[in-house]
Design a protein around this motif. Sequence first.
Motif, PDB file in Angstrom:
ATOM      1  N   LEU A   1       0.919  -1.135  -0.090  1.00 31.05           N
ATOM      2  CA  LEU A   1       0.094   0.148  -0.079  1.00 31.05           C
ATOM      3  C   LEU A   1       0.827   1.226  -0.012  1.00 31.05           C
ATOM      4  O   LEU A   1       0.700   2.311  -0.722  1.00 31.05           O
ATOM      5  N   ALA A   2       1.904   1.430   0.808  1.00 34.35           N
ATOM      6  CA  ALA A   2       2.685   2.613   0.791  1.00 34.35           C
ATOM      7  C   ALA A   2       3.456   2.662  -0.576  1.00 34.35           C
ATOM      8  O   ALA A   2       3.571   3.986  -0.826  1.00 34.35           O
ATOM      9  N   LEU A   3       3.762   1.687  -1.213  1.00 31.58           N
ATOM     10  CA  LEU A   3       4.353   1.815  -2.505  1.00 31.58           C
ATOM     11  C   LEU A   3       3.426   2.221  -3.654  1.00 31.58           C
ATOM     12  O   LEU A   3       3.596   3.160  -4.378  1.00 31.58           O
ATOM     13  N   GLU A   4       2.095   1.812  -3.592  1.00 33.86           N
ATOM     14  CA  GLU A   4       1.152   2.237  -4.182  1.00 33.86           C
ATOM     15  C   GLU A   4       0.765   3.751  -4.056  1.00 33.86           C
ATOM     16  O   GLU A   4       0.680   4.455  -4.912  1.00 33.86           O
ATOM     17  N   ARG A   5       0.744   4.243  -2.881  1.00 34.23           N
ATOM     18  CA  ARG A   5       0.343   5.738  -2.300  1.00 34.23           C
ATOM     19  C   ARG A   5       1.564   6.425  -2.957  1.00 34.23           C
ATOM     20  O   ARG A   5       1.429   7.546  -3.559  1.00 34.23           O
ATOM     21  N   MET A   6       2.937   5.975  -2.905  1.00 33.41           N
ATOM     22  CA  MET A   6       3.808   6.816  -3.426  1.00 33.41           C
ATOM     23  C   MET A   6       3.824   6.989  -4.936  1.00 33.41           C
ATOM     24  O   MET A   6       3.937   8.119  -5.558  1.00 33.41           O
ATOM     25  N   LEU A   7       3.292   6.083  -5.822  1.00 33.51           N
ATOM     26  CA  LEU A   7       3.066   6.065  -7.186  1.00 33.51           C
ATOM     27  C   LEU A   7       1.939   6.971  -7.383  1.00 33.51           C
ATOM     28  O   LEU A   7       1.939   7.904  -8.291  1.00 33.51           O
ATOM     29  N   GLU A   8       0.924   7.039  -6.699  1.00 31.35           N
ATOM     30  CA  GLU A   8      -0.061   8.263  -6.638  1.00 31.35           C
ATOM     31  C   GLU A   8       0.594   9.438  -6.502  1.00 31.35           C
ATOM     32  O   GLU A   8      -0.131  10.398  -7.416  1.00 31.35           O
ATOM     33  N   ILE A   9       1.245   9.756  -5.698  1.00 33.89           N
ATOM     34  CA  ILE A   9       1.711  11.099  -5.337  1.00 33.89           C
ATOM     35  C   ILE A   9       2.724  11.541  -6.554  1.00 33.89           C
ATOM     36  O   ILE A   9       2.568  12.478  -6.992  1.00 33.89           O
ATOM     37  N   VAL A  10       3.495  10.619  -7.127  1.00 33.40           N
ATOM     38  CA  VAL A  10       4.361  10.798  -8.268  1.00 33.40           C
ATOM     39  C   VAL A  10       3.475  11.277  -9.477  1.00 33.40           C
ATOM     40  O   VAL A  10       3.731  12.047 -10.143  1.00 33.40           O
ATOM     41  N   ARG A  11       2.241  10.572  -9.729  1.00 40.11           N
ATOM     42  CA  ARG A  11       1.452  10.923 -10.744  1.00 40.11           C
ATOM     43  C   ARG A  11       0.650  11.975 -10.696  1.00 40.11           C
ATOM     44  O   ARG A  11       0.211  12.307 -11.921  1.00 40.11           O
ATOM     45  N   GLN A  12       0.490  12.609  -9.612  1.00 41.42           N
ATOM     46  CA  GLN A  12      -0.160  13.908  -9.401  1.00 41.42           C
ATOM     47  C   GLN A  12       0.612  14.937  -9.804  1.00 41.42           C
ATOM     48  O   GLN A  12      -0.003  16.104 -10.095  1.00 41.42           O
ATOM     49  N   LYS A  13       1.866  15.088 -10.083  1.00 48.69           N
ATOM     50  CA  LYS A  13       2.795  15.891 -10.819  1.00 48.69           C
ATOM     51  C   LYS A  13       2.513  17.362 -10.022  1.00 48.69           C
ATOM     52  O   LYS A  13       2.498  18.306 -10.763  1.00 48.69           O
ATOM     53  N   ARG A  14       2.624  17.208  -8.742  1.00 50.48           N
ATOM     54  CA  ARG A  14       2.604  18.497  -8.084  1.00 50.48           C
ATOM     55  C   ARG A  14       4.102  19.343  -8.047  1.00 50.48           C
ATOM     56  O   ARG A  14       4.783  18.651  -8.813  1.00 50.48           O
ATOM     57  N   LYS A  15       4.119  20.607  -7.904  1.00 44.23           N
ATOM     58  CA  LYS A  15       5.213  21.296  -7.971  1.00 44.23           C
ATOM     59  C   LYS A  15       6.198  21.367  -6.923  1.00 44.23           C
ATOM     60  O   LYS A  15       7.029  22.316  -6.541  1.00 44.23           O
ATOM     61  N   TRP A  16       6.127  20.148  -6.317  1.00 42.29           N
ATOM     62  CA  TRP A  16       7.164  19.964  -4.931  1.00 42.29           C
ATOM     63  C   TRP A  16       8.369  19.396  -5.414  1.00 42.29           C
ATOM     64  O   TRP A  16       8.291  18.311  -6.202  1.00 42.29           O
ATOM     65  N   ASP A  17       9.436  19.396  -4.822  1.00 42.86           N
ATOM     66  CA  ASP A  17      10.555  18.739  -4.835  1.00 42.86           C
ATOM     67  C   ASP A  17      10.261  17.413  -4.028  1.00 42.86           C
ATOM     68  O   ASP A  17      10.091  17.579  -2.720  1.00 42.86           O
TER      69      ASP A  17
END
Length: 83
Positions: A18-34
């Motif tokens: 689940l944590a890895l899946e959530r990480m992928l979701e965060i990356v795919r959101q393409k926020r403007k954060w480093d």
Amino acid sequence: MEKRKFLVVVDPSHEKHLALERMLEIVRQKRKWDLEFHLIMGFELGDKTDTDTPMEVVRANDWFNELLRPLDELGVSYTTEFF
């Protein structure tokens, strides 16, 4: 730019990560954060008196490569620690 740091724990004894899946979701959101990700891959033994508790988990390099492939395909920068 604001930096967001994430610790992602992967337990090889589980089928779903689940944590890895959530990480992928965060990356795919393409926020403007480093973004900075650190993956810890390992597991803790349970109660050694319980006969159903696995005493070890053996995973080949292919398993880890397959698990991390979506991150590599997305060009995610991450560090990994095994224990």
